[in-house]
Design a protein around this motif. Structure first.
Motif, PDB file in Angstrom:
ATOM      1  N   LYS A 104      29.787  39.893  44.693  1.00  0.00           N
ATOM      2  CA  LYS A 104      31.025  40.646  44.828  1.00  0.00           C
ATOM      3  C   LYS A 104      32.240  39.781  44.507  1.00  0.00           C
ATOM      4  O   LYS A 104      33.151  40.197  43.779  1.00  0.00           O
ATOM      5  N   LEU A 105      32.260  38.557  45.016  1.00  0.00           N
ATOM      6  CA  LEU A 105      33.381  37.676  44.768  1.00  0.00           C
ATOM      7  C   LEU A 105      33.502  37.355  43.285  1.00  0.00           C
ATOM      8  O   LEU A 105      34.599  37.318  42.721  1.00  0.00           O
ATOM      9  N   HIS A 106      32.359  37.133  42.643  1.00  0.00           N
ATOM     10  CA  HIS A 106      32.366  36.839  41.221  1.00  0.00           C
ATOM     11  C   HIS A 106      32.926  38.017  40.436  1.00  0.00           C
ATOM     12  O   HIS A 106      33.720  37.850  39.503  1.00  0.00           O
ATOM     13  N   TYR A 107      32.520  39.218  40.855  1.00  0.00           N
ATOM     14  CA  TYR A 107      32.975  40.407  40.159  1.00  0.00           C
ATOM     15  C   TYR A 107      34.485  40.583  40.334  1.00  0.00           C
ATOM     16  O   TYR A 107      35.209  40.872  39.382  1.00  0.00           O
ATOM     17  N   VAL A 108      34.962  40.388  41.558  1.00  0.00           N
ATOM     18  CA  VAL A 108      36.386  40.531  41.813  1.00  0.00           C
ATOM     19  C   VAL A 108      37.181  39.489  41.031  1.00  0.00           C
ATOM     20  O   VAL A 108      38.240  39.770  40.477  1.00  0.00           O
ATOM     21  N   ALA A 109      36.634  38.253  40.964  1.00  0.00           N
ATOM     22  CA  ALA A 109      37.326  37.198  40.227  1.00  0.00           C
ATOM     23  C   ALA A 109      37.394  37.540  38.741  1.00  0.00           C
ATOM     24  O   ALA A 109      38.401  37.312  38.086  1.00  0.00           O
ATOM     25  N   GLU A 110      36.305  38.100  38.209  1.00  0.00           N
ATOM     26  CA  GLU A 110      36.281  38.474  36.796  1.00  0.00           C
ATOM     27  C   GLU A 110      37.358  39.504  36.487  1.00  0.00           C
ATOM     28  O   GLU A 110      38.032  39.439  35.468  1.00  0.00           O
ATOM     29  N   LYS A 111      37.512  40.479  37.403  1.00  0.00           N
ATOM     30  CA  LYS A 111      38.461  41.558  37.160  1.00  0.00           C
ATOM     31  C   LYS A 111      39.893  41.175  37.533  1.00  0.00           C
ATOM     32  O   LYS A 111      40.828  41.904  37.218  1.00  0.00           O
ATOM     33  N   SER A 112      40.040  40.077  38.281  1.00  0.00           N
ATOM     34  CA  SER A 112      41.360  39.613  38.704  1.00  0.00           C
ATOM     35  C   SER A 112      42.092  40.673  39.519  1.00  0.00           C
ATOM     36  O   SER A 112      43.270  40.955  39.309  1.00  0.00           O
ATOM     37  N   TRP A 113      41.352  41.295  40.436  1.00  0.00           N
ATOM     38  CA  TRP A 113      41.965  42.312  41.287  1.00  0.00           C
ATOM     39  C   TRP A 113      42.751  41.653  42.410  1.00  0.00           C
ATOM     40  O   TRP A 113      42.383  40.617  42.931  1.00  0.00           O
ATOM     41  N   SER A 114      43.802  42.343  42.823  1.00  0.00           N
ATOM     42  CA  SER A 114      44.626  41.851  43.935  1.00  0.00           C
ATOM     43  C   SER A 114      44.086  42.392  45.245  1.00  0.00           C
ATOM     44  O   SER A 114      43.226  43.264  45.266  1.00  0.00           O
ATOM     45  N   GLU A 115      44.627  41.891  46.348  1.00  0.00           N
ATOM     46  CA  GLU A 115      44.182  42.362  47.662  1.00  0.00           C
ATOM     47  C   GLU A 115      44.516  43.828  47.858  1.00  0.00           C
ATOM     48  O   GLU A 115      43.832  44.546  48.573  1.00  0.00           O
ATOM     49  N   ASP A 116      45.579  44.309  47.219  1.00  0.00           N
ATOM     50  CA  ASP A 116      45.964  45.707  47.374  1.00  0.00           C
ATOM     51  C   ASP A 116      44.903  46.650  46.827  1.00  0.00           C
ATOM     52  O   ASP A 116      44.771  47.782  47.259  1.00  0.00           O
ATOM     53  N   ASN A 117      44.142  46.177  45.849  1.00  0.00           N
ATOM     54  CA  ASN A 117      43.124  47.012  45.238  1.00  0.00           C
ATOM     55  C   ASN A 117      41.738  46.767  45.810  1.00  0.00           C
ATOM     56  O   ASN A 117      40.754  47.288  45.291  1.00  0.00           O
ATOM     57  N   ASP A 118      41.625  45.962  46.875  1.00  0.00           N
ATOM     58  CA  ASP A 118      40.306  45.620  47.409  1.00  0.00           C
ATOM     59  C   ASP A 118      39.572  46.849  47.913  1.00  0.00           C
ATOM     60  O   ASP A 118      38.367  46.972  47.753  1.00  0.00           O
ATOM     61  N   TYR A 119      40.320  47.801  48.499  1.00  0.00           N
ATOM     62  CA  TYR A 119      39.684  49.019  48.997  1.00  0.00           C
ATOM     63  C   TYR A 119      39.047  49.797  47.856  1.00  0.00           C
ATOM     64  O   TYR A 119      37.962  50.362  47.986  1.00  0.00           O
ATOM     65  N   ASP A 120      39.723  49.830  46.690  1.00  0.00           N
ATOM     66  CA  ASP A 120      39.210  50.584  45.558  1.00  0.00           C
ATOM     67  C   ASP A 120      37.890  50.050  45.042  1.00  0.00           C
ATOM     68  O   ASP A 120      37.125  50.765  44.403  1.00  0.00           O
ATOM     69  N   SER A 121      37.608  48.767  45.315  1.00  0.00           N
ATOM     70  CA  SER A 121      36.348  48.195  44.845  1.00  0.00           C
ATOM     71  C   SER A 121      35.157  48.803  45.556  1.00  0.00           C
ATOM     72  O   SER A 121      34.028  48.636  45.117  1.00  0.00           O
ATOM     73  N   TYR A 122      35.412  49.491  46.657  1.00  0.00           N
ATOM     74  CA  TYR A 122      34.335  50.154  47.395  1.00  0.00           C
ATOM     75  C   TYR A 122      34.146  51.607  46.953  1.00  0.00           C
ATOM     76  O   TYR A 122      33.331  52.314  47.503  1.00  0.00           O
ATOM     77  N   CYS A 123      34.911  52.047  45.974  1.00  0.00           N
ATOM     78  CA  CYS A 123      34.846  53.433  45.522  1.00  0.00           C
ATOM     79  C   CYS A 123      34.526  53.490  44.031  1.00  0.00           C
ATOM     80  O   CYS A 123      34.984  52.648  43.254  1.00  0.00           O
ATOM     81  N   LEU A 124      33.761  54.484  43.660  1.00  0.00           N
ATOM     82  CA  LEU A 124      33.479  54.691  42.250  1.00  0.00           C
ATOM     83  C   LEU A 124      34.758  55.115  41.541  1.00  0.00           C
ATOM     84  O   LEU A 124      35.492  55.977  42.021  1.00  0.00           O
ATOM     85  N   SER A 125      35.027  54.510  40.386  1.00  0.00           N
ATOM     86  CA  SER A 125      36.232  54.826  39.624  1.00  0.00           C
ATOM     87  C   SER A 125      35.858  55.465  38.291  1.00  0.00           C
ATOM     88  O   SER A 125      34.682  55.649  37.968  1.00  0.00           O
ATOM     89  N   ASP A 126      36.880  55.788  37.505  1.00  0.00           N
ATOM     90  CA  ASP A 126      36.633  56.366  36.185  1.00  0.00           C
ATOM     91  C   ASP A 126      35.858  55.418  35.283  1.00  0.00           C
ATOM     92  O   ASP A 126      35.031  55.853  34.472  1.00  0.00           O
TER      93      ASP A 126
END
Length: 607
Positions: A104-126
């Motif tokens: 998960k950490l590797h994936y988040v680092a790859e996408k360069s997501w901020s803490e504000d978007n951390d919740y969205d990582s738990y939801c299916l997106s487009d």
């Protein structure tokens, strides 16, 4: 020759894959995949269904799974479900958690997501939906349950790739008209569509979908879609000639829409309506046009009377399943029309229809001889004579549900027991006139009974359970709140029902450790037990219970003062298959929490 691999040498890939396909459980397939690399690869080829919960990053999982399971045709993504690490993993749990965290950490680092978007990582997106279309082009069935982050853009990209889609469940997804129109244009084989709680849709989207897939669509569900009106149903009636199932829950649908469907969809077999603005005129049209109707469920009708139900009885001769819930203006006359006209009726539920009484159900007992399941809920005006007629006429009855039926007593149940000897399921709740005499008759006559629930029936005691234990082999028993039941009755069940897998004995104040020991000794197949509010049960009884009940998966034991942290630890350590323990928070030691924190639930957090 010892050590020679005859299977891998002799069997071709196709045959091994076919063997994997017919295995009846996921655990069996998982075990096979661990044999060798070849079996792992072939087992992945045999998988046709995957399920994804909300924990982690669904978008990442979709991408990873599509590379491994290339023949998947069914995908379920449910954001109400979480994925937890099983308790029995023991020492391996920590290392597995570390691996999952690193992914998960590797994936988040790859996408360069901020803490504000951390919740969205738990939801299916487009983007996850697009990856789904790219990875599973053969997809036939897709369920997206409460995936709140997907929109029309994602649904459109999926539709362009998955032209073989036959079933689509969008419950709770805030998709718009553009996405639904794309499904209509691209997925010409779509047969099953669920739009419950899709609040972003309007008539425009559903009309365009009906134009696109009208020839194939067989099932449609709509609920809580405030912008979908009769216009949509008129389009469905005009273009969806093959429609067989319609489920509607809306205050914005009127007679016009239901009549359009009834006139345009002659193959309709299942109709479920919770539409407060629909009247007898709509039901009259259903009775005239939908001659193949087999299931009808009517909920909370304010403007529906015996006239509408009579039309159903006169026209829908193939009706087998009828549910009437909170239809306040129905009376015995309407039920009599059903009994006279619908001879094939096998399932009947009457719930909260306060004007239906003994006479109406007597007609059912005399005329509907194929009745196999009967449910009477909150029917205060139905008395003993009604069930006596059912007992005499409905010899094939297998399931009976009674809730808050204050006028039904022992005489009625004795009639059911003597007449309906094929009874397999009996559920009774808060029927205070039913006592030991009724249950003794059931134990003596209904030898096929496997499912018994008697909740909060004050007159039922040990005598009833002794007769049941001697005459029936129960798999399911719920006697919660029957305060006259004590050790003797439960011991009789333990000795007479060795196949018991579910037991609810909550709120039995006279039950003690002796009964627990007998259950442990006699019911080795027990998987679930509820013993909350049992003041006489202690750690000693609990230890006897779990000693032999090695298959136990769930144990509820809140408000049991005799059970301490030691008892909780005993359950956790003795039951290798345990999945849920419900208990007060203060009874869980730090050691138990470390050992099995993922399976422990707390009813009252502050106790």
């Amino acid at each position: 020759m010892r050590g020679h691999d005859w299977i891998n040498t002799s069997l071709p890939d196709e045959l091994i894959v076919e063997i994997f396909r017919i295995l009846d459980s996921k655990s069996s397939r998982d075990a096979c995949s661990l044999v060798c690399k070849r079996w792992l690869h072939l087992e992945r080829l045999s998988r046709t269904t995957i399920r994804i919960g909300s924990t982690g990053s669904p978008d990442l999982f979709v991408s990873l799974l599509s590379r491994r399971f290339i023949n998947v045709i069914t995908v379920h993504i449910d954001e109400r479900l979480s994925v937890s690490v099983p308790a029995q993993l023991g020492r391996r749990r920590a290392s597995l958690n570390n691996k999952l965290s690193s992914i998960k950490l590797h994936y988040v680092a790859e996408k360069s997501w901020s803490e504000d978007n951390d919740y969205d990582s738990y939801c299916l997106s487009d983007s996850g939906l697009a990856a789904l279309g790219e990875g599973f082009p053969k997809l036939e069935k897709l369920s997206l349950i409460w995936c709140s982050n997907v929109s029309s853009e994602g649904l459109e990209s999926l539709a362009l790739k998955c032209s073989y889609l036959k079933s689509l469940d969008l419950q709770g997804c805030y998709v718009g008209d553009q996405g639904l129109a794309a499904v209509g244009q691209c997925c010409k084989q779509l047969e099953d569509l669920n739009l419950r709680f899709c609040e972003g849709l309007t008539d425009r989207g559903l009309v365009e979908l009906a134009l696109g897939v009208g020839k194939a669509l067989k099932s449609l569900g709509v609920a809580a879609c405030a912008k979908i009106s009769d216009i949509s149903l008129e389009s469905v009636g005009s273009h969806c000639k093959s429609l067989e199932t319609l489920s509607l829950d809306s205050e914005f649908i009127h007679n016009q829409g239901i009549i359009a469907v009834a006139q345009g969809c002659p193959l309709l077999k299942v109709l479920k309506l919770q539409c407060i603005n629909v009247t007898d005129d709509a039901l009259n049209s259903v009775g005239i046009n939908c001659l193949s109707l087999e299931l009808l469920a009517l909920y909370s009708f304010q403007k529906f009377t015996d006239k509408g139900l009579s039309a159903i009885g006169n026209g829908c001769k193939k009706l087998k399943n009828l549910t009437l819930s909170d239809c306040y203006f129905l009376s015995d006359m309407g039920l009599e029309a059903i009994a006279t006209g619908c001879k094939e009726l096998s399932h009947l539920e009457v719930n909260g229809c306060h004007n239906i009484g003994t006479l109406g159900l007597e007609c059912i007992g005399k005329s509907c001889l194929r009745l196999t399941e009967l449910a009477l809920l909150y029917c205060q005006r139905i008395g003993d004579h009604a069930l006596l007629e059912v007992g005499q006429g409905c010899k094939f009855l297998q399931a009976l549900h009674l809730v808050d039926c204050s006028s039904i007593g022992d005489e009625a149940m004795c009639g059911i027991a003597s007449g309906c000897r094929n009874l397999k399921k009996l559920h009774i709740r808060r029927c205070y006139e039913i006592g030991n005499k009724a249950l003794v008759a059931v134990g003596e006559c209904c030898k096929s009974l496997t499912d018994l629930s008697i909740r909060f029936c004050d007159r039922v005691g040990d005598e009833a359970l002794i007769a049941i234990g001697e005459g029936c082999s129960l798999h399911y028993l719920n006697v919660s709140g029957c305060h006259q039941i004590g050790d003797a009755g439960v011991i009789a069940i333990a000795r007479g029902c060795p196949q018991l897998s579910y037991l609810d004995i909550s709120v039995l104040q006279n039950l003690g450790d002796i009964a627990m020991a007998e259950i442990g000794e006699g019911c080795s197949f027990l998987k679930e037990i509820v013993l909350s509010h049992c003041r006489q049960i202690t750690d000693v009884g609990l230890s006897h219970l779990v000693k032999n009940c090695t298959m136990l998966e769930s144990c509820h034991m809140v408000y049991c003062p005799g059970i301490t942290s030691a008892g909780v630890a005993t359950v956790v350590s003795s039951c290798s298959n345990i999945k849920k323990v419900l208990v007060e928070k203060w009874k869980v030691s730090q050691r138990t929490k470390r050992r099995a924190g993922s399976v422990i639930s707390y009813l009252c957090m502050d106790l």
